[in-house]
Design a protein around this motif. Sequence first.
Motif, PDB file in Angstrom:
ATOM      1  N   GLY A  89       0.834  -1.235  -0.012  1.00 58.54           N
ATOM      2  CA  GLY A  89       0.093  -0.130   0.069  1.00 58.54           C
ATOM      3  C   GLY A  89       0.733   1.230   0.096  1.00 58.54           C
ATOM      4  N   LYS A  90       2.194   1.231  -0.376  1.00 58.31           N
ATOM      5  CA  LYS A  90       2.936   2.508  -0.278  1.00 58.31           C
ATOM      6  C   LYS A  90       2.989   2.875  -1.669  1.00 58.31           C
ATOM      7  CE  LYS A  90       6.312   4.918   1.547  1.00 58.31           C
ATOM      8  NZ  LYS A  90       6.015   6.274   2.061  1.00 58.31           N
ATOM      9  N   PRO A  91       2.750   4.316  -1.996  1.00 60.43           N
ATOM     10  CA  PRO A  91       2.756   4.948  -3.235  1.00 60.43           C
ATOM     11  C   PRO A  91       4.274   4.580  -3.717  1.00 60.43           C
ATOM     12  CG  PRO A  91       1.732   6.387  -1.441  1.00 60.43           C
ATOM     13  CD  PRO A  91       2.101   5.297  -0.773  1.00 60.43           C
ATOM     14  N   VAL A  92       4.228   4.244  -4.968  1.00 58.70           N
ATOM     15  CA  VAL A  92       5.399   4.246  -5.748  1.00 58.70           C
ATOM     16  C   VAL A  92       5.891   5.447  -6.805  1.00 58.70           C
ATOM     17  CG1 VAL A  92       5.403   1.664  -5.429  1.00 58.70           C
ATOM     18  CG2 VAL A  92       4.263   2.728  -7.428  1.00 58.70           C
ATOM     19  N   TYR A  93       4.820   6.344  -6.921  1.00 54.41           N
ATOM     20  CA  TYR A  93       4.950   7.451  -7.660  1.00 54.41           C
ATOM     21  C   TYR A  93       4.001   8.486  -7.418  1.00 54.41           C
ATOM     22  CZ  TYR A  93       6.062   9.715 -12.166  1.00 54.41           C
ATOM     23  OH  TYR A  93       6.436  10.735 -13.023  1.00 54.41           O
ATOM     24  N   PRO A  94       4.173   9.653  -7.397  1.00 58.70           N
ATOM     25  CA  PRO A  94       3.457  10.901  -7.077  1.00 58.70           C
ATOM     26  C   PRO A  94       1.955  10.886  -7.766  1.00 58.70           C
ATOM     27  CG  PRO A  94       5.216  11.960  -7.781  1.00 58.70           C
ATOM     28  CD  PRO A  94       5.554  10.436  -8.280  1.00 58.70           C
ATOM     29  N   CYS A  95       1.089  11.150  -7.110  1.00 57.48           N
ATOM     30  CA  CYS A  95      -0.356  10.983  -7.817  1.00 57.48           C
ATOM     31  C   CYS A  95      -0.499  11.855  -8.907  1.00 57.48           C
ATOM     32  CB  CYS A  95      -1.473  11.627  -6.715  1.00 57.48           C
ATOM     33  SG  CYS A  95      -3.065  11.870  -7.412  1.00 57.48           S
ATOM     34  N   ILE A  96      -1.107  11.564 -10.015  1.00 58.39           N
ATOM     35  CA  ILE A  96      -1.124  12.110 -11.361  1.00 58.39           C
ATOM     36  C   ILE A  96      -2.590  12.541 -11.181  1.00 58.39           C
ATOM     37  CG2 ILE A  96      -1.193  12.349 -13.709  1.00 58.39           C
ATOM     38  CD1 ILE A  96       1.097  10.435 -13.873  1.00 58.39           C
ATOM     39  N   THR A  97      -2.760  13.825 -11.308  1.00 56.65           N
ATOM     40  CA  THR A  97      -4.240  14.717 -11.198  1.00 56.65           C
ATOM     41  C   THR A  97      -4.856  14.576 -12.450  1.00 56.65           C
ATOM     42  OG1 THR A  97      -3.718  16.886 -11.329  1.00 56.65           O
ATOM     43  CG2 THR A  97      -3.617  15.942  -9.216  1.00 56.65           C
ATOM     44  N   LEU A  98      -6.224  14.725 -12.631  1.00 54.40           N
ATOM     45  CA  LEU A  98      -7.054  15.100 -13.499  1.00 54.40           C
ATOM     46  C   LEU A  98      -6.522  15.946 -14.430  1.00 54.40           C
ATOM     47  CD1 LEU A  98     -10.914  15.030 -13.794  1.00 54.40           C
ATOM     48  CD2 LEU A  98      -9.680  16.963 -14.696  1.00 54.40           C
ATOM     49  N   ALA A  99      -6.228  17.312 -14.166  1.00 53.96           N
ATOM     50  CA  ALA A  99      -5.867  18.134 -15.192  1.00 53.96           C
ATOM     51  C   ALA A  99      -4.496  18.015 -15.647  1.00 53.96           C
ATOM     52  CB  ALA A  99      -5.830  19.340 -14.252  1.00 53.96           C
ATOM     53  N   ASP A 100      -3.788  17.087 -15.273  1.00 55.27           N
ATOM     54  CA  ASP A 100      -2.477  16.868 -15.809  1.00 55.27           C
ATOM     55  C   ASP A 100      -2.483  16.306 -17.059  1.00 55.27           C
ATOM     56  OD1 ASP A 100       0.765  15.783 -14.526  1.00 55.27           O
ATOM     57  OD2 ASP A 100       0.046  14.613 -16.559  1.00 55.27           O
ATOM     58  N   CYS A 101      -1.786  16.730 -18.196  1.00 52.72           N
ATOM     59  CA  CYS A 101      -1.755  16.267 -19.544  1.00 52.72           C
ATOM     60  C   CYS A 101      -0.741  15.611 -20.158  1.00 52.72           C
ATOM     61  CB  CYS A 101      -2.506  17.545 -20.451  1.00 52.72           C
ATOM     62  SG  CYS A 101      -1.376  19.118 -20.415  1.00 52.72           S
ATOM     63  N   ARG A 102       0.050  15.166 -19.153  1.00 56.74           N
ATOM     64  CA  ARG A 102       1.375  14.490 -19.881  1.00 56.74           C
ATOM     65  C   ARG A 102       1.142  13.278 -20.883  1.00 56.74           C
ATOM     66  NH1 ARG A 102       4.166  12.485 -14.456  1.00 56.74           N
ATOM     67  NH2 ARG A 102       2.938  14.477 -13.724  1.00 56.74           N
ATOM     68  N   SER A 103      -0.178  12.658 -20.651  1.00 52.71           N
ATOM     69  CA  SER A 103      -0.426  11.351 -21.487  1.00 52.71           C
ATOM     70  C   SER A 103      -0.973  11.711 -22.742  1.00 52.71           C
ATOM     71  CB  SER A 103      -1.096  10.239 -20.733  1.00 52.71           C
ATOM     72  OG  SER A 103      -2.306  10.991 -20.094  1.00 52.71           O
ATOM     73  N   GLU A 104      -0.554  12.667 -23.469  1.00 54.68           N
ATOM     74  CA  GLU A 104      -1.428  13.131 -24.465  1.00 54.68           C
ATOM     75  C   GLU A 104      -1.161  11.896 -25.755  1.00 54.68           C
ATOM     76  OE1 GLU A 104      -4.058  14.379 -26.877  1.00 54.68           O
ATOM     77  OE2 GLU A 104      -3.961  15.506 -24.934  1.00 54.68           O
ATOM     78  N   MET A 105       0.032  11.467 -25.777  1.00 54.75           N
ATOM     79  CA  MET A 105       0.479  10.419 -26.703  1.00 54.75           C
ATOM     80  C   MET A 105      -0.379   9.376 -26.573  1.00 54.75           C
ATOM     81  SD  MET A 105       4.194   8.893 -27.794  1.00 54.75           S
ATOM     82  CE  MET A 105       4.100   7.711 -26.537  1.00 54.75           C
ATOM     83  N   GLN A 106      -0.369   8.962 -25.212  1.00 48.35           N
ATOM     84  CA  GLN A 106      -1.147   7.688 -24.871  1.00 48.35           C
ATOM     85  C   GLN A 106      -2.602   7.803 -25.082  1.00 48.35           C
ATOM     86  OE1 GLN A 106       1.219   9.230 -22.991  1.00 48.35           O
ATOM     87  NE2 GLN A 106       2.929   7.557 -23.149  1.00 48.35           N
ATOM     88  N   THR A 107      -3.027   8.796 -24.869  1.00 43.41           N
ATOM     89  CA  THR A 107      -4.439   9.098 -25.159  1.00 43.41           C
ATOM     90  C   THR A 107      -4.798   9.162 -26.852  1.00 43.41           C
ATOM     91  OG1 THR A 107      -4.666  10.802 -23.548  1.00 43.41           O
ATOM     92  CG2 THR A 107      -6.473  10.860 -25.089  1.00 43.41           C
ATOM     93  N   ARG A 108      -3.768   9.482 -27.590  1.00 44.85           N
ATOM     94  CA  ARG A 108      -3.942   9.644 -28.934  1.00 44.85           C
ATOM     95  C   ARG A 108      -4.098   8.145 -29.599  1.00 44.85           C
ATOM     96  NH1 ARG A 108       0.157   9.489 -32.150  1.00 44.85           N
ATOM     97  NH2 ARG A 108       1.276  10.898 -30.695  1.00 44.85           N
ATOM     98  N   LEU A 109      -2.927   7.211 -29.185  1.00 42.62           N
ATOM     99  CA  LEU A 109      -3.041   5.775 -29.134  1.00 42.62           C
ATOM    100  C   LEU A 109      -4.221   5.314 -28.958  1.00 42.62           C
ATOM    101  CD1 LEU A 109       0.735   5.192 -28.471  1.00 42.62           C
ATOM    102  CD2 LEU A 109      -0.262   5.394 -30.703  1.00 42.62           C
ATOM    103  N   LEU A 110      -4.723   5.513 -27.741  1.00 39.67           N
ATOM    104  CA  LEU A 110      -6.006   4.804 -27.419  1.00 39.67           C
ATOM    105  C   LEU A 110      -7.139   5.342 -28.378  1.00 39.67           C
ATOM    106  CD1 LEU A 110      -5.933   5.416 -23.528  1.00 39.67           C
ATOM    107  CD2 LEU A 110      -5.664   3.226 -24.846  1.00 39.67           C
TER     108      LEU A 110
END
Length: 198
Positions: free
Chosen positions: A89-110
């Motif tokens: 149950g220990k976090p392994v990475y910071p929480c990425i919030t709703l407004a974060d837009c770093r995953s645009e490439m992954q969104t396009r592929l989806l």
Amino acid sequence: MPGILSLDLGTTALKLLVLSREGEIRYNAAVPYLTRFPEAGWIEQDPDEWEKALISGVKAMQAVVSYDEIDAVSFSGHMSSVVIVDGGGKPVYPCITLADCRSEMQTRLLRESFADEILKTTSNPALNAFALPKLLWIRQERPEAFAKGAFWMSAKDYLRFLLTGDIAQDTTDAFNSLCLDMHRLSWNKELIREAGLP
């Protein structure tokens, strides 16, 4: 006088509200924490800071309302957030919030590969705001963190985990993952597997 403790994990603070069964406000406070912007378009929070806010907020509440006066606890929080934790149950990475837009490439592929399936099973288009593209970004861009991860939770469900030890996801945030089939009310395991997640 029994009460209900409402915990709201917002984008700027943890809000604590205790209501009596008659609707009287017994306690109302907010404990702030930081939101970080490490790169343009990135918006993160540290789940460890949520835990500190929870501890200090509940400790301050006890000066007014004791634990044994609380009959129920409710949880709300910012939607479509991604908290990946290890088996303990220990976090392994910071929480990425709703407004974060770093995953645009992954969104396009989806959109290119699964737009019809996602729309059919969730009634949502594939948007960068949802959890699936963020999870794919972590898998692709932070493989060491992804490899340590055992579970994904939304922000408020991580807060619930801290208090109960139970790892669970409510239906609303599950829909916002793009991975829940609304017709069967179960995870769309085929989509999850084809998208490249375990």
